[in-house]
Write a protein that holds these residues in place. Structure first.
Motif, short mmCIF file in Angstrom:
data_model
loop_
_atom_site.label_atom_id
_atom_site.label_comp_id
_atom_site.label_asym_id
_atom_site.label_seq_id
_atom_site.Cartn_x
_atom_site.Cartn_y
_atom_site.Cartn_z
N LEU A 1 -54.05 -19.77 9.90
CA LEU A 1 -54.65 -19.55 8.75
C LEU A 1 -55.85 -18.32 8.86
O LEU A 1 -57.11 -18.96 9.13
N TYR A 2 -55.61 -17.29 8.56
CA TYR A 2 -56.68 -16.12 8.60
C TYR A 2 -57.58 -16.31 9.83
O TYR A 2 -58.79 -16.31 9.80
N GLY A 3 -56.96 -16.33 10.93
CA GLY A 3 -57.70 -16.36 12.05
C GLY A 3 -56.79 -16.17 13.25
O GLY A 3 -55.77 -15.84 13.49
N GLY A 4 -57.56 -16.10 14.61
CA GLY A 4 -56.73 -16.14 15.83
C GLY A 4 -56.11 -14.50 16.31
O GLY A 4 -55.45 -14.47 17.26
N ALA A 5 -56.81 -13.77 15.29
CA ALA A 5 -56.59 -12.32 15.78
C ALA A 5 -57.53 -11.50 16.02
O ALA A 5 -57.33 -10.25 16.46
N SER B 1 -53.92 -19.83 -3.37
CA SER B 1 -54.01 -20.75 -2.21
C SER B 1 -53.00 -22.03 -2.42
O SER B 1 -52.40 -22.58 -1.42
N GLU B 2 -52.50 -22.27 -3.77
CA GLU B 2 -51.46 -23.30 -3.95
C GLU B 2 -50.02 -22.66 -3.42
O GLU B 2 -49.24 -23.65 -2.68
N GLN B 3 -49.86 -21.49 -3.49
CA GLN B 3 -48.70 -20.92 -3.03
C GLN B 3 -48.44 -21.08 -1.49
O GLN B 3 -47.66 -21.31 -0.94
N ALA B 4 -49.82 -20.64 -0.89
CA ALA B 4 -49.78 -20.68 0.34
C ALA B 4 -49.63 -21.99 0.96
O ALA B 4 -49.12 -22.08 2.15
N GLY C 1 -48.26 -17.39 10.28
CA GLY C 1 -49.49 -16.76 10.17
C GLY C 1 -49.80 -16.36 8.77
O GLY C 1 -49.02 -15.73 8.16
N VAL C 2 -51.04 -16.93 8.06
CA VAL C 2 -51.21 -16.53 6.60
C VAL C 2 -52.48 -15.53 6.62
O VAL C 2 -53.52 -16.15 7.24
N TRP C 3 -52.34 -14.37 6.03
CA TRP C 3 -53.40 -13.64 6.39
C TRP C 3 -53.94 -12.85 5.07
O TRP C 3 -52.92 -13.15 4.14
N ALA C 4 -54.88 -12.18 5.02
CA ALA C 4 -55.51 -11.82 3.77
C ALA C 4 -55.91 -10.33 3.98
O ALA C 4 -56.60 -9.68 4.84
N GLU C 5 -55.36 -9.35 3.04
CA GLU C 5 -55.73 -8.06 2.87
C GLU C 5 -57.03 -7.71 2.91
O GLU C 5 -57.52 -6.88 3.80
#
Length: 272
Positions: free
Chosen positions: A140-144, A227-230, A173-177
């Motif tokens: 979740l928005y990390g590791g990169a 957040s709920e969708q993710a 991977g769950v990322w944010a623009e």
């Protein structure tokens, strides 16, 4: 978030030098496992809430405290005033303790999953590189972010790409623009390394989301609907993995991105 409807959790010793927060719904059957790696703030409410939410979904959920042996100012860490740089070997030690505890306490050994968040985004890959009993890794928005790719040092003796080359589990991977920590370019770099090493993944970049948008203890960042969708997408991915959708003899690459055509990571700033 009102946690009264979720299974209660307890802070316990997972091993001689590892503490953790654990929760599970009542069941006599072997349970799938989710080990949740806390953010840089340590074992705080958001992480414990996630443990209870996964437990309510039928998981044996565990959040090891990666600062179990930290002798500094814990309150400063919780406030975000201090960031603790945890060595890869320490990460693997505490995750190993959590997984071993789970296997002794009702876990289904075929359904061991690890979730990393922000600072701990790389942790699922670090443990999967040395333990091939992991079924799925979730980032979740990390590791990169840039620091993950640094030259080997005392705390990270192996290059990050070598770690990625050694993993066996598919990666969600769950990322944010609008992330100011991990840019879309960082995500593409991780994607490229996974593909070069023929590793399965499913990535999605969510439009307009800021860093930390799943954390409801940070109202400036939290986005309830997304957040709920993710969270549901994480559950769906784990179900797919457990049902055999990512067999070892096939490599699956799924990438979905919803970003503006003039994307510029430099315009995004840290939110409260």
């Amino acid at each position: 978030m009102d946690m009264s409807a979720f299974p209660a959790g307890n802070l316990i010793d997972l091993g001689p030098t590892t503490q953790g927060f654990v929760s599970a719904a009542e069941s006599t059957r072997p349970k799938p496992v989710v080990v949740i790696c806390h953010e840089r703030y340590g074992l705080v409410k958001h992480t414990c809430d996630l443990v209870q939410r996964f437990a309510a979904c039928g998981y044996l959920a565990i959040a090891p405290d990666f600062y179990s042996d930290y002798d500094g100012d814990v309150e400063a860490v919780k406030r975000g005033d201090v960031t603790v740089d945890v060595a890869d070997a320490t990460v693997q030690h505490h995750l190993g303790a959590a997984l071993d505890w789970a296997l002794k306490n009702g876990a289904d050994p075929q359904r061991l999953n690890v979730v990393g968040i922000c600072l701990s985004g790389s942790y699922p890959l670090l443990i999967n590189a040395v333990r091939h009993d992991i079924a799925a890794s979730v980032i979740l928005y990390g590791g990169a972010q840039t620091k993950e790719w640094r030259k080997p040092d005392e705390k990270r003796p192996a290059p990050y790409e070598d770690t990625i080359a050694a993993i066996t589990a598919p990666v969600l991977g769950v990322w944010a623009e609008a992330d100011w920590v991990s840019s879309v370019y960082d995500v593409l770099r991780l994607r490229e390394v996974l593909e070069r090493n023929r590793k399965s993944y499913s990535f999605r970049v969510w439009r307009d989301m800021p860093h930390g948008w799943l954390n409801d203890t940070m109202p400036g960042r939290y986005r309830h609907r997304e957040s709920e969708q993710a969270f549901l997408s994480v559950l769906e991915f784990l179900d797919q993995v457990h049902a055999g959708a990512y067999p070892a003899d096939k490599v699956r690459w799924d990438f979905s991105s919803d970003i503006r055509p003039d994307y510029d990571p430099g315009i995004f700033t840290r939110l409260a």
